[in-house]
Design an enzyme around this catalytic site. Structure first.
Site, short mmCIF file in Angstrom:
data_model
loop_
_atom_site.label_atom_id
_atom_site.label_comp_id
_atom_site.label_asym_id
_atom_site.label_seq_id
_atom_site.Cartn_x
_atom_site.Cartn_y
_atom_site.Cartn_z
N LYS B 80 -9.16 9.80 2.64
CA LYS B 80 -9.07 8.92 3.82
C LYS B 80 -10.00 9.49 4.90
O LYS B 80 -10.06 10.73 5.05
CB LYS B 80 -7.62 8.92 4.29
CG LYS B 80 -7.26 7.94 5.37
CD LYS B 80 -5.74 7.98 5.61
CE LYS B 80 -5.28 6.96 6.63
NZ LYS B 80 -3.80 6.91 6.74
N SER B 156 -1.81 2.58 6.33
CA SER B 156 -3.16 2.62 6.80
C SER B 156 -4.14 3.27 5.82
O SER B 156 -5.35 3.21 6.04
CB SER B 156 -3.22 3.40 8.12
OG SER B 156 -2.81 4.73 7.94
N SER B 180 2.15 5.12 5.48
CA SER B 180 0.75 4.83 5.16
C SER B 180 0.27 5.35 3.82
O SER B 180 -0.86 5.01 3.40
CB SER B 180 -0.17 5.35 6.28
OG SER B 180 -0.01 4.57 7.43
#
Lengths: 63, 467
Positions: B80, B156, B180
């Site tokens: 990420k 996310s 997330s």
């Protein structure tokens, strides 16, 4: 504790934004007030919860 | 790919170790997969080709020199884009950080992956500053779900879910503040782990909510998830939020070791906020495990509400400078929420923190006669990109904050949770179940996950869009 009055929320958001030196235009402040109202609605049971006085705030302490 | 790995990290490592394929060939294939697949899913925010090939060649050189290779030697992975990568600017999904200088060093967990031999191929798209559950990033465009590119990948860490589900990489690292890791694991149908709060070092990652941020792995296989988690573990004296505990490796999850493990379903909040298809998936998992008992956690709503306040307040305070000066450059889907969060009264925030502490204490009772709890990870399967509301029974809720309704109460008190993907019986979109244990008991989650996998109930389904 009842739901917060929408006009009171808008007034609070405008005053708090000014205190935070957030110069946002009225249409943005209106949208921020909607978001704040959502937080306030979800927060209501948290604010009503009765806690023993010895329960202290914990932030970054691992469980 | 040179190795038909199907997203199996350990199969790749074994093939390299046994000399059946070179790490460089695997890295080249992974880079080719990014180029071929990513235009359809938009998972990657940057590709680290030079680094990937250099790391892979170093693995090949070590093998040629007769060294014993580490467990993930030559396995491609991505992170990420809130993990620091030396030489790359950490964007955290934003436009405003693009002017920052490149990171000077790797995040601790990236360093640990390198020590384990893994090969970094790139960074993955996320909701701006991790505030969202849909990864409809307005700056980069939405990440698309490989099972149906018209639908969201969750967030996310949406890029992580999509990259692993499509088998472009077998492993990814993400973060989970309120769900997330677990939400994209569910919507993309991959394995994910949110360890106990404080288990893994966060040093070198861009923060969102210091009180709630967790980092953790995604994988296409359960064994890959376990190997990656083991590679990441260990104390970090320079991260004050990382527990001073030694690594507790879970090893290879075994399906035959459920003796004495007491399993129950979480009812109440977790049943009432799930669609019928999601409840059916939980039914299948419980049936496979012989879990007939249902328990209710009365504090779930309060735990979620407390996390909501803490998130709004800490996130808003962290980004107040950008809200003041660069409002127009912030994500339109979350900037109003950041502004509102910055205005939360301190008394609300402190009450929420006190309540979390009290709930965490009370939650010990949940595990007095249960070892692992099962609950759905998301209220529904992946929704169409652009959808703004979530229908739950007669209720219509705003979708972006509500996709984490079932994950947020658990991370609020730091419990370890493994998301196990459950393919739909009729070939429809997957969802995941959460396997929840008491703090520091991740190994119990893995044991139950292995039983679900052995029963053929939990598996990461391979979408048509895949490497």
């Amino acid at each position: 504790m009842g739901p917060m009055d929408e006009a009171a929320i808008r007034a609070y958001v405008a005053a708090a934004a000014a205190a935070q030196r957030l110069a946002l235009p009225p249409d943005v402040l209106e949208r921020v007030a909607v978001e704040f109202s959502r937080i306030a609605t979800i927060a209501a049971p948290v604010l009503e919860a009765e806690l023993r006085s010895e329960v202290e705030a914990a932030s970054s302490i691992p469980p | 790919m040179s190795v038909a790995h199907g997203g199996d990290a350990l199969a790749i490592a074994a093939a390299i170790r046994e000399g059946r394929v070179s790490a460089e060939a695997v890295a080249q294939d992974a880079l080719e997969a990014v180029a071929r697949i990513d235009p359809r899913i938009h998972a990657f925010s940057a590709v680290t080709s030079e680094r990937a090939l250099a790391e892979a060649r170093a693995i090949d050189a070590r093998l040629a020199a007769g060294e014993v290779l580490p467990p993930l030697a030559g396995v491609p992975y991505a992170v990420k884009d809130l993990f620091d990568i030396a030489g790359v600017t950490t964007l955290a999904g934003s436009k405003v950080l693009a002017v920052d200088p490149p990171a000077r060093a790797d995040a601790v967990l990236v360093t640990r992956m390198r020590v384990a031999g893994a090969v970094l191929v790139g960074t993955l798209t996320m909701d701006e500053f991790a505030y969202g559950f849909t990864t409809e990033n307005s700056h980069r465009g939405p990440v698309r779900n490989p099972h149906d590119p018209a639908r969201i990948a969750g967030g996310s860490s949406g890029g992580c879910g999509a990259a692993v589900a499509s088998r472009v990489v077998p492993l990814a690292l993400g973060s989970d503040t309120n769900g997330s890791i677990r939400v994209p694991s569910s919507l993309c149908g991959v394995w994910g782990l949110k360890p106990t709060f404080g288990r893994l070092s966060r040093r070198g990652s861009y923060p969102f909510v210091a009180s709630l941020d967790h980092l953790g792995p995604f994988a296409a296989t359960l064994a890959g998830l376990a190997a990656c988690y083991d590679a990441l573990q260990g104390p970090d004296g320079q991260d004050p939020a990382c527990a001073r505990r030694p690594a507790e490796p879970v090893g290879t999850p075994r399906a035959d070791s459920l003796d004495g493990v007491r399993i129950a379903r979480l009812g109440g909040w977790f049943e009432e906020r799930a669609s019928s298809a999601v409840r059916a998936a939980v039914d299948r998992a419980c049936a496979a495990l012989g879990a007939v008992r249902s328990v209710e956690w009365k504090d779930a709503a309060l735990a979620r509400a407390a996390a909501f306040i803490v998130t709004a307040s800490e996130g808003g305070a962290l980004h107040l400078p950008e809200v003041r000066k660069r409002y127009g450059d912030l994500e339109p889907l979350s900037r109003d929420r950041f502004a509102a969060g910055a205005l939360v009264p301190a008394a609300w925030y402190l009450q929420a923190q006190r309540l979390r502490a009290a709930i965490r204490e009370r939650a010990r009772a949940l595990f007095a006669d249960v070892d692992v709890l099962i609950a759905p990870a998301t209220p529904c399967a992946a929704t169409p990109i652009g959808e703004t509301t979530l229908a739950l029974g007669a209720e219509r809720l705003p979708l972006r904050p509500s996709m984490g309704l079932l994950t947020q109460p658990l991370s609020s008190i730091g419990l370890p949770v493994l998301a196990a993907p459950i393919p739909a019986a009729d070939g429809a979109l997957p969802i995941a179940v959460q396997l929840i244990a008491a703090p520091w008991r991740e190994e119990l989650c893995f044991r139950v996950a292995a039983a679900l996998e052995a029963a053929g109930v939990a598996v990461s389904p391979r979408p048509e869009i895949s490497a």
